[in-house]
Design a protein around this motif. Structure first.
Motif, PDB file in Angstrom:
ATOM      1  N   PRO A 180      -0.005   6.663  -6.677  1.00  0.00           N
ATOM      2  CA  PRO A 180      -0.427   5.709  -5.643  1.00  0.00           C
ATOM      3  C   PRO A 180      -1.162   4.489  -6.180  1.00  0.00           C
ATOM      4  O   PRO A 180      -1.092   3.410  -5.580  1.00  0.00           O
ATOM      5  N   SER A 181      -1.889   4.610  -7.290  1.00  0.00           N
ATOM      6  CA  SER A 181      -2.617   3.449  -7.810  1.00  0.00           C
ATOM      7  C   SER A 181      -1.658   2.360  -8.265  1.00  0.00           C
ATOM      8  O   SER A 181      -1.959   1.169  -8.142  1.00  0.00           O
ATOM      9  N   ASN A 182      -0.511   2.746  -8.791  1.00  0.00           N
ATOM     10  CA  ASN A 182       0.511   1.770  -9.179  1.00  0.00           C
ATOM     11  C   ASN A 182       1.364   1.336  -7.993  1.00  0.00           C
ATOM     12  O   ASN A 182       1.681   0.151  -7.849  1.00  0.00           O
ATOM     13  N   ALA A 183       1.739   2.278  -7.128  1.00  0.00           N
ATOM     14  CA  ALA A 183       2.544   1.935  -5.949  1.00  0.00           C
ATOM     15  C   ALA A 183       1.814   0.917  -5.077  1.00  0.00           C
ATOM     16  O   ALA A 183       2.433   0.027  -4.479  1.00  0.00           O
ATOM     17  N   SER A 184       0.479   1.025  -5.029  1.00  0.00           N
ATOM     18  CA  SER A 184      -0.299   0.148  -4.160  1.00  0.00           C
ATOM     19  C   SER A 184      -0.340  -1.290  -4.661  1.00  0.00           C
ATOM     20  O   SER A 184      -0.880  -2.159  -3.984  1.00  0.00           O
ATOM     21  N   ARG A 185       0.247  -1.557  -5.836  1.00  0.00           N
ATOM     22  CA  ARG A 185       0.260  -2.911  -6.389  1.00  0.00           C
ATOM     23  C   ARG A 185       1.603  -3.617  -6.189  1.00  0.00           C
ATOM     24  O   ARG A 185       1.824  -4.694  -6.725  1.00  0.00           O
ATOM     25  N   THR A 186       2.482  -3.023  -5.404  1.00  0.00           N
ATOM     26  CA  THR A 186       3.831  -3.571  -5.266  1.00  0.00           C
ATOM     27  C   THR A 186       4.004  -4.498  -4.070  1.00  0.00           C
ATOM     28  O   THR A 186       4.981  -5.233  -3.989  1.00  0.00           O
ATOM     29  N   MET A 187       3.096  -4.465  -3.086  1.00  0.00           N
ATOM     30  CA  MET A 187       3.248  -5.137  -1.780  1.00  0.00           C
ATOM     31  C   MET A 187       4.290  -4.447  -0.905  1.00  0.00           C
ATOM     32  O   MET A 187       4.754  -5.014   0.081  1.00  0.00           O
ATOM     33  N   LEU A 188       4.647  -3.220  -1.257  1.00  0.00           N
ATOM     34  CA  LEU A 188       5.645  -2.458  -0.485  1.00  0.00           C
ATOM     35  C   LEU A 188       5.086  -1.135   0.033  1.00  0.00           C
ATOM     36  O   LEU A 188       5.785  -0.403   0.731  1.00  0.00           O
ATOM     37  N   TYR A 189       3.825  -0.844  -0.281  1.00  0.00           N
ATOM     38  CA  TYR A 189       3.246   0.487  -0.070  1.00  0.00           C
ATOM     39  C   TYR A 189       2.031   0.345   0.836  1.00  0.00           C
ATOM     40  O   TYR A 189       1.115  -0.419   0.543  1.00  0.00           O
ATOM     41  N   THR A 190       2.039   1.052   1.961  1.00  0.00           N
ATOM     42  CA  THR A 190       0.891   0.974   2.850  1.00  0.00           C
ATOM     43  C   THR A 190      -0.216   1.895   2.344  1.00  0.00           C
ATOM     44  O   THR A 190       0.003   3.091   2.120  1.00  0.00           O
ATOM     45  N   ILE A 191      -1.391   1.318   2.143  1.00  0.00           N
ATOM     46  CA  ILE A 191      -2.483   2.091   1.540  1.00  0.00           C
ATOM     47  C   ILE A 191      -3.201   2.966   2.569  1.00  0.00           C
ATOM     48  O   ILE A 191      -4.060   3.766   2.201  1.00  0.00           O
ATOM     49  N   HIS A 192      -2.831   2.829   3.830  1.00  0.00           N
ATOM     50  CA  HIS A 192      -3.402   3.693   4.868  1.00  0.00           C
ATOM     51  C   HIS A 192      -2.610   4.997   4.959  1.00  0.00           C
ATOM     52  O   HIS A 192      -3.181   6.087   4.938  1.00  0.00           O
ATOM     53  N   ASP A 193      -1.299   4.871   5.065  1.00  0.00           N
ATOM     54  CA  ASP A 193      -0.438   6.050   5.201  1.00  0.00           C
ATOM     55  C   ASP A 193       0.051   6.579   3.856  1.00  0.00           C
ATOM     56  O   ASP A 193       0.636   7.657   3.793  1.00  0.00           O
ATOM     57  N   LEU A 194      -0.137   5.795   2.786  1.00  0.00           N
ATOM     58  CA  LEU A 194       0.294   6.168   1.442  1.00  0.00           C
ATOM     59  C   LEU A 194       1.791   6.449   1.411  1.00  0.00           C
ATOM     60  O   LEU A 194       2.252   7.480   0.913  1.00  0.00           O
ATOM     61  N   THR A 195       2.558   5.492   1.935  1.00  0.00           N
ATOM     62  CA  THR A 195       4.024   5.613   1.942  1.00  0.00           C
ATOM     63  C   THR A 195       4.636   4.238   1.676  1.00  0.00           C
ATOM     64  O   THR A 195       4.017   3.196   1.917  1.00  0.00           O
ATOM     65  N   TRP A 196       5.891   4.256   1.204  1.00  0.00           N
ATOM     66  CA  TRP A 196       6.676   3.024   1.165  1.00  0.00           C
ATOM     67  C   TRP A 196       6.913   2.591   2.609  1.00  0.00           C
ATOM     68  O   TRP A 196       7.260   3.407   3.463  1.00  0.00           O
ATOM     69  N   ASP A 197       6.748   1.319   2.900  1.00  0.00           N
ATOM     70  CA  ASP A 197       6.719   0.843   4.273  1.00  0.00           C
ATOM     71  C   ASP A 197       8.026   0.143   4.650  1.00  0.00           C
ATOM     72  O   ASP A 197       8.435  -0.827   4.013  1.00  0.00           O
ATOM     73  N   TRP A 287      -7.309   6.014  -6.820  1.00  0.00           N
ATOM     74  CA  TRP A 287      -6.495   7.152  -7.247  1.00  0.00           C
ATOM     75  C   TRP A 287      -6.371   8.136  -6.087  1.00  0.00           C
ATOM     76  O   TRP A 287      -7.128   8.073  -5.120  1.00  0.00           O
ATOM     77  N   LYS A 288      -5.421   9.007  -6.176  1.00  0.00           N
ATOM     78  CA  LYS A 288      -5.282  10.109  -5.222  1.00  0.00           C
ATOM     79  C   LYS A 288      -5.110  11.378  -6.037  1.00  0.00           C
ATOM     80  O   LYS A 288      -4.189  11.498  -6.848  1.00  0.00           O
ATOM     81  N   THR A 289      -6.024  12.302  -5.846  1.00  0.00           N
ATOM     82  CA  THR A 289      -5.998  13.576  -6.567  1.00  0.00           C
ATOM     83  C   THR A 289      -6.063  14.709  -5.561  1.00  0.00           C
ATOM     84  O   THR A 289      -6.090  14.486  -4.347  1.00  0.00           O
ATOM     85  N   ARG A 290      -6.158  15.918  -6.086  1.00  0.00           N
ATOM     86  CA  ARG A 290      -6.269  17.080  -5.187  1.00  0.00           C
ATOM     87  C   ARG A 290      -7.565  17.029  -4.375  1.00  0.00           C
ATOM     88  O   ARG A 290      -7.689  17.724  -3.358  1.00  0.00           O
ATOM     89  N   GLU A 291      -8.526  16.196  -4.792  1.00  0.00           N
ATOM     90  CA  GLU A 291      -9.769  16.031  -4.032  1.00  0.00           C
ATOM     91  C   GLU A 291      -9.615  15.023  -2.897  1.00  0.00           C
ATOM     92  O   GLU A 291     -10.495  14.902  -2.054  1.00  0.00           O
ATOM     93  N   GLY A 292      -8.531  14.270  -2.899  1.00  0.00           N
ATOM     94  CA  GLY A 292      -8.307  13.288  -1.855  1.00  0.00           C
ATOM     95  C   GLY A 292      -8.083  11.901  -2.433  1.00  0.00           C
ATOM     96  O   GLY A 292      -7.995  11.715  -3.644  1.00  0.00           O
ATOM     97  N   VAL A 293      -8.002  10.910  -1.543  1.00  0.00           N
ATOM     98  CA  VAL A 293      -7.731   9.538  -1.964  1.00  0.00           C
ATOM     99  C   VAL A 293      -9.037   8.767  -2.066  1.00  0.00           C
ATOM    100  O   VAL A 293      -9.971   8.986  -1.287  1.00  0.00           O
ATOM    101  N   ARG A 294      -9.106   7.876  -3.052  1.00  0.00           N
ATOM    102  CA  ARG A 294     -10.241   6.966  -3.211  1.00  0.00           C
ATOM    103  C   ARG A 294      -9.701   5.537  -3.279  1.00  0.00           C
ATOM    104  O   ARG A 294      -8.624   5.304  -3.832  1.00  0.00           O
ATOM    105  N   TYR A 295     -10.465   4.606  -2.723  1.00  0.00           N
ATOM    106  CA  TYR A 295     -10.055   3.212  -2.686  1.00  0.00           C
ATOM    107  C   TYR A 295     -11.013   2.368  -3.515  1.00  0.00           C
ATOM    108  O   TYR A 295     -12.111   2.792  -3.879  1.00  0.00           O
ATOM    109  N   ALA A 296     -10.596   1.139  -3.800  1.00  0.00           N
ATOM    110  CA  ALA A 296     -11.441   0.211  -4.544  1.00  0.00           C
ATOM    111  C   ALA A 296     -11.204  -1.208  -4.063  1.00  0.00           C
ATOM    112  O   ALA A 296     -10.139  -1.533  -3.528  1.00  0.00           O
TER     113      ALA A 296
END
Length: 491
Positions: A180-197, A287-296
């Motif tokens: 997700p940290s790399n996907a979120s840099r594409t302008m194609l990935y919603t950082i709320h739902d963590l999916t390709w949009d 990052w998103k790990t087994r502990e959950g998602v973190r934003y920056a």
């Protein structure tokens, strides 16, 4: 866990790739660095040969595995230059052309045409519509090689940032993945739902079939091909390089603000589980790990160490970056000379693709040392631009700055940074914290470390405390802002 075991981090950078083996105590056991060429076919264009990039990775990895022994490697972690875009043929494995690098500005017109969608893009992705990010790069490649998107829609073409490209090759062409940290840099990935949009894919005319699977940052991403590494080695962590650096500075604590001085400069602050929107900074997945998602929140600056590289390669003013601190000291003071390194436009907080570089304030007294000092100072001024945004209501005021990256070894620059900001600047023993963060993610994932043990291996080498006349540095900073205004809307 066997104390002779190591974690290898692959740091896929902009000018070269590094493999670093870390022992249980965090000490670097072995490392190798392999450069690859930069291509500038037109003004504002920056490219890499993807096959050369991968070859540099394999060469560095083989060097380190050969020295530590293949049986000693517990796992591999990967950090990479984000946004850089590769599209290749699934069947042949051949890229359609050179990778378009994150610094590249060729799609500025593309971005202007869709400026009306800026609020949609910012809300979904946390990003600005800018050539920096991957989406318009992908569209540009497809417009040239697959204009009707027939090949992409039938799954014959694959897209990836360098992590995806290298993983696909390292695993024997078995996995097409990112995190997700790399996907979120594409302008194609919603950082709320963590999916390709779907709405964004339609906006940029990019078929979903071309995109990689997104796994958690601490997932098992596959195993290396034994023909490449001597045995199958699990790959258990992937992060964008700046998120890896934040992780390597223990940035899961939101009080920590880090600045990495690499080819570009990137200032990040963990916002924990909240997506914090800013009209000047990028919101991103940390990052998103087994502990959950973190934003920056991130301030992205396109020219850091690359400015020094320009002094060396284009002007011949220096033979290597190690000369710059002494040259800057010899200059005495800044002489009211400013170097705005807008070679590829300006990133945060200006987001001005039409800006261009300038050196202003020169007199007959000015010399080589004056220009070198101005180039170093430009890094510190750009960082203050971002810290000013953080202090202007984005979280609590920044009390100190954690630094890393190659230029953090420049004592002149770090002291100037501390004086300019008026806060301590803290440098770790290991300044290659991008590699350390990738190793940390992979090592915690596979049980090599736990989070507390990993935190305990990170130590501070030096703290730079403000010691100059704060009023004088504030005056110099006002001069910087004036110079920046002169550079805007040049193209």
């Amino acid at each position: 866990m066997d104390h002779k075991k190591v974690i290898i981090a692959l740091d896929l950078g902009t000018t070269g790739n590094r493999a670093v083996a870390f022992g249980k105590n965090g000490v670097i056991v072995a490392q190798a660095y392999k450069k690859f060429r930069q291509h500038f076919p037109e003004s504002g264009w920056v490219e890499h040969d993807p096959e050369e990039l991968y070859a540099a990775t394999v060469e560095a990895l083989a060097d380190v595995v050969g020295r530590v022994g293949k049986e000693s490697v517990a796992a591999i972690g990967v950090a990479n230059q984000r946004e850089t875009t590769v599209v290749w043929n699934r069947a042949t494995g051949k890229p359609l052309g050179n990778a378009i690098v994150w610094q590249d500005r060729r799609t500025a017109d593309w971005c202007r045409r869709i400026a009306g969608s800026k609020e949609l893009v910012k809300e979904k992705t946390g990003l600005f519509i800018d050539p920096y990010f991957s989406a318009t790069k992908i569209a540009w490649i497809l417009d040239r090689y697959d204009p009707e998107r027939k090949e992409a829609k039938r799954g014959a073409l694959l897209f990836g940032t360098p992590d995806t490209w290298v993983l696909w090759n390292l695993t024997g062409k078995k996995v097409h993945v990112t995190d997700p940290s790399n996907a979120s840099r594409t302008m194609l990935y919603t950082i709320h739902d963590l999916t390709w949009d779907s709405e964004l894919l339609e906006l940029f005319n990019i078929p979903r079939e071309i995109l990689p699977e997104v796994k958690d940052s601490d997932a098992l991403f596959g195993v290396t091909d034994a023909a490449i590494t001597g045995r199958e080695i699990p790959i258990t962590g992937v992060l964008g390089d700046q998120q890896a650096s934040l992780f390597g500075r223990l940035g899961w604590d939101s009080s920590i603000v880090k600045s990495t001085y690499g080819t570009g400069i990137f200032i990040l602050r963990n916002t924990e589980r909240r997506v914090v929107h800013s009209d000047k900074l990028v919101a991103t997945v940390a990052w998103k790990t087994r502990e959950g998602v973190r934003y920056a929140l991130e301030g992205s600056l396109f020219m850091g160490g690359a400015s020094v590289q320009w002094l060396e390669e284009n002007l011949g003013l220096i033979e290597n970056a190690g000369e710059t601190a002494a040259a800057a000291e010899k200059a005495g003071n800044n002489e009211n000379v400013y170097f705005v390194p807008a070679f590829q436009g300006l990133g945060a907080p200006y987001w001005a693709p039409d800006a261009r570089a300038l050196i202003i304030g020169l007199s007959r007294k000015s010399d080589r040392n004056t220009v070198i000092r101005a180039a170093l100072e430009s890094m510190a001024y750009q960082v203050r631009d971002v810290i000013e945004v953080f202090n202007d209501g984005v979280g609590t005021p920044v009390e100190n700055l954690r630094v890393d990256g190659g230029a953090s070894n420049n004592d002149f620059l770090m002291q100037f940074q501390a004086d300019l900001l008026g806060i301590p600047v803290i440098k770790p023993v290991i300044t290659e914290t991008t590699a350390l963060g990738a190793a940390g993610m992979a090592g915690i994932s596979c049980g090599f470390w736990d989070k507390q043990t990993f935190a305990e291996i990170i130590s501070i080498e030096k703290t730079f405390v403000p010691s100059g006349d704060k009023k004088q540095f504030d005056v110099w900073y006002l001069g910087w802002r004036k110079a920046v205004r002169r550079s805007l809307k040049w193209v």
